[in-house]
Scaffold this active site. Sequence first.
Site, mmCIF file in Angstrom:
data_model
loop_
_atom_site.group_PDB
_atom_site.id
_atom_site.type_symbol
_atom_site.label_atom_id
_atom_site.label_comp_id
_atom_site.label_asym_id
_atom_site.label_seq_id
_atom_site.Cartn_x
_atom_site.Cartn_y
_atom_site.Cartn_z
ATOM 1 N N HIS A 518 -5.434 30.524 37.815
ATOM 2 C CA HIS A 518 -5.325 31.526 38.832
ATOM 3 C C HIS A 518 -3.442 31.961 39.170
ATOM 4 O O HIS A 518 -3.423 32.718 39.794
ATOM 5 C CB HIS A 518 -5.643 30.316 39.610
ATOM 6 C CG HIS A 518 -5.396 30.263 41.539
ATOM 7 N ND1 HIS A 518 -6.839 31.073 42.484
ATOM 8 C CD2 HIS A 518 -3.904 30.381 42.338
ATOM 9 C CE1 HIS A 518 -5.707 30.914 43.032
ATOM 10 N NE2 HIS A 518 -4.476 30.886 43.420
ATOM 11 N N GLU A 519 -2.795 30.811 38.670
ATOM 12 C CA GLU A 519 -1.715 30.995 39.148
ATOM 13 C C GLU A 519 -1.245 32.465 38.376
ATOM 14 O O GLU A 519 0.079 33.585 38.457
ATOM 15 C CB GLU A 519 -0.347 30.034 39.277
ATOM 16 C CG GLU A 519 -0.956 28.572 39.765
ATOM 17 C CD GLU A 519 -0.619 29.401 41.062
ATOM 18 O OE1 GLU A 519 -0.119 30.335 41.951
ATOM 19 O OE2 GLU A 519 -1.845 28.261 42.536
ATOM 20 N N HIS A 522 -1.905 35.765 39.602
ATOM 21 C CA HIS A 522 -0.982 36.093 40.638
ATOM 22 C C HIS A 522 0.273 36.615 39.718
ATOM 23 O O HIS A 522 0.606 37.293 40.068
ATOM 24 C CB HIS A 522 -0.579 34.817 41.581
ATOM 25 C CG HIS A 522 -0.963 35.041 42.392
ATOM 26 N ND1 HIS A 522 -1.517 34.949 43.800
ATOM 27 C CD2 HIS A 522 -1.447 33.305 43.159
ATOM 28 C CE1 HIS A 522 -2.715 34.570 44.393
ATOM 29 N NE2 HIS A 522 -2.286 33.002 44.243
ATOM 30 N N HIS A 525 -0.557 40.309 39.277
ATOM 31 C CA HIS A 525 -0.438 40.812 40.049
ATOM 32 C C HIS A 525 0.950 41.934 40.290
ATOM 33 O O HIS A 525 0.599 43.117 40.361
ATOM 34 C CB HIS A 525 -1.252 40.484 41.044
ATOM 35 C CG HIS A 525 -1.478 41.051 42.428
ATOM 36 N ND1 HIS A 525 -1.349 40.415 43.919
ATOM 37 C CD2 HIS A 525 -1.581 42.655 42.584
ATOM 38 C CE1 HIS A 525 -2.043 41.396 44.834
ATOM 39 N NE2 HIS A 525 -2.148 42.558 43.910
HETATM 40 ZN ZN LIG Z 1 -3.157 31.143 45.080
#
Ligand SMILES: [Zn+2]
Length: 746
Positions: A518-519, A522, A525
């Site tokens: 998940h991190e 980011h 992104h």
């Molecule tokens: Zn998050």
Amino acid sequence: MLHFITRSRTLLFAAAIAGCVVAGGMTATSGMNTKATHSINDGASAPEEQNPLLAKWVGPYGGVPPFDKVRVADFKPALEAAMAENLSEVERIASDPAAPTFENTIAALERTGQTLDRVTTFYGIWSSNMNGPEFQTVQREMAPRLAAFSDKITQNEALFRRIEAVYNSPAKKKLTAEQQRLSWLYYTNFVRSGAKLDAKAKARLSEINQKLAGLYTRFSQNLLADETEQFLVLKEEAELAGLPQSLRDAAAAAAATKKVQGAWVITNTRSSIDPFLTYSDRRELREKAWRMFVNRGDNGDAHDNNAIITEILGLRAERAKLLGFPTHAHWRLENTMAKTPERAVELMEAVWKPAVARVREEVADMQALADKEGAKIKIEPWDYRYYQEKVRKARYDLDQNEVKPYLQLEKLREGIFWVAGELFNFKFTPVENVPVFHTDVRVWEVTDKTSGKHIGLWYFDPYAREGKRSGAWMNAYRSQERMEGEVTTIVSNNSNFSKGKPGETLLVSWDDAVTMFHEFGHALHGLSSNVTYPTLSGTAVARDYVEFPSQLLEHWLSTPEVLGRFAVHYQTGKPIPQALVEKIKRASTFNQGFATTEYLSSALVDMKLHLAGSEKIDPDAFEKKTLAELGMPGELVMRHRTPQFGHVFSSDSYSAGYYSYLWSDVLTADAFGAFVEGGGPYDAKVAARLRKNIFSVGNTIDPAAGYRAFRGRDPKIEALMQKRGFAAKDSKAAGSGKSKSGGKQN
Ligand SMILES: [Zn+2]
């Protein structure tokens, strides 16, 4: 770039936030424009050369943060100098005699504040990763002053008139799409920050913002105090009954840190409490640990947050009214994808009922198992994780501890690198030649696999320590942009794994592995960003959109490619057995009643607190009443009870915005369907579309339009319901059959 745009960021640096992305890009210099265009320290002395926080970043990769030179004593003078410099930069634009144009106003504003960006980058890292008493004193003083500084800019009338003129000018049509969006964003953010108010209202607004900044700091410091100063001491071996060896080791290490002799310590953070509640056979100790954790900020002592929250809510309601919105929620959601609180609530309520119904089934299963064991208990909140684990074992023959030996932190890191290579053609190479703020931190250079072109840097700070806030998050130290030559990004991932003994392999849980992906989503992104203007870069997107790329990345953990290569046993090196993978798959929607309900109850309470308008709120009473009205099952609690809800009360950033994780997960589940319907998770064509329309565009386009360009249509909720196991049993399972657990809501 202008700091008001990232008001939430400024405030969020005033207090450690609890969300998992520190939004907003940090702009910084890239070696161009090496001569400061304007300095308030004209004259012989050049204090910025003496204060390393103010200095331009030098060294490789377009300059790197000089972490080896940071001293806490430098923060206050650096912030003061940088704010003054930024104000004078802005004043020059505001008083420009030339007629306002995009270039001399909006683009000019984008070039301002570079020194302050650098200083607040350090400030943010010290508040989240390196906090201590000396730094807290700085925070308490500087948080209100940073808020006042932001207001000084948004309340500059001459500046706003120029922005408004550019925004309303017919010449705007000749600008590029990105420039038009930037103009719109500046105009909207100024108006949202009160640029159109009269002098009296502006003064009151600024007063409110400064008070709020001080309250956010106090809220966070109280929470950190309860998480640090309270802990559960286990005095004898018998009190460790049920705990796996890794937890015993962590508890022994925590005792050493806390200087508690001949005992074990369970610290008051989620990463320590959740596993204890899962494995401890000692019910009375589980209850004790649970009470300690859910009462953070709610103990009626010096660190109690209730009165602070009442004040925050009152000030937020007043501010919303001043700005012309019925409630704080309406103000916050205006510039999100959801647009109105009603739409967000509608989504939450659609998922709430099936989630609660599933909780009833889960509780019934657990109660039956407890009865069979002759436990003679009624399932209480401190029993949920414990019996849920037993049901998991009984029903799916899946033991979390059986999975863990295959989940090595460093192997998983290699796994996420590999995924980034497959999806986006990124290559990660460790670098040793850049300063770090702690010896635990490691750095990798990111390049394009084919061309070797430099893309950015990735800093990794994986381990827990005193003064680091709990949870996991991503932060950008510098944003990609190309106003005047390419500026490459610097991003970081931060988490709280117990370090273990030197040379020991660090094993993580399946949940932790999902969080890592998940991190890293980011981070990708940020790394994929391909924009011109810093304000629109990377993760600086709407709050309810920013969790979409990160939640999407979670799906790649459970692909056979990753599991086969990177989920290998730490002793034998053998890949995780297919039978175990099948068990994980079958159990993927297990416990979604609990996970969704504990999350949604928090999200609904957050929204309702901020829809209550000027009503004076007693947080504990409001929470109780709201949960009763919702029909909250008594066997579990909110994931974040109000007095400890850092997402919502340590800054504005996730206030009336905790729903964002669910909103983003609708997109996530639906978007993964594009891969499933195509050639699978590594379909190069779908990945290219994802990068082009979602990961690289930052905030240069409307997110709904970006999504449509990727998917060919608007998102549908069905995939989410299926992902969480709430879909009708007979519905077609073509969509996200391969997806794993629900999106991470930290
Ligand atoms: Zn998050």
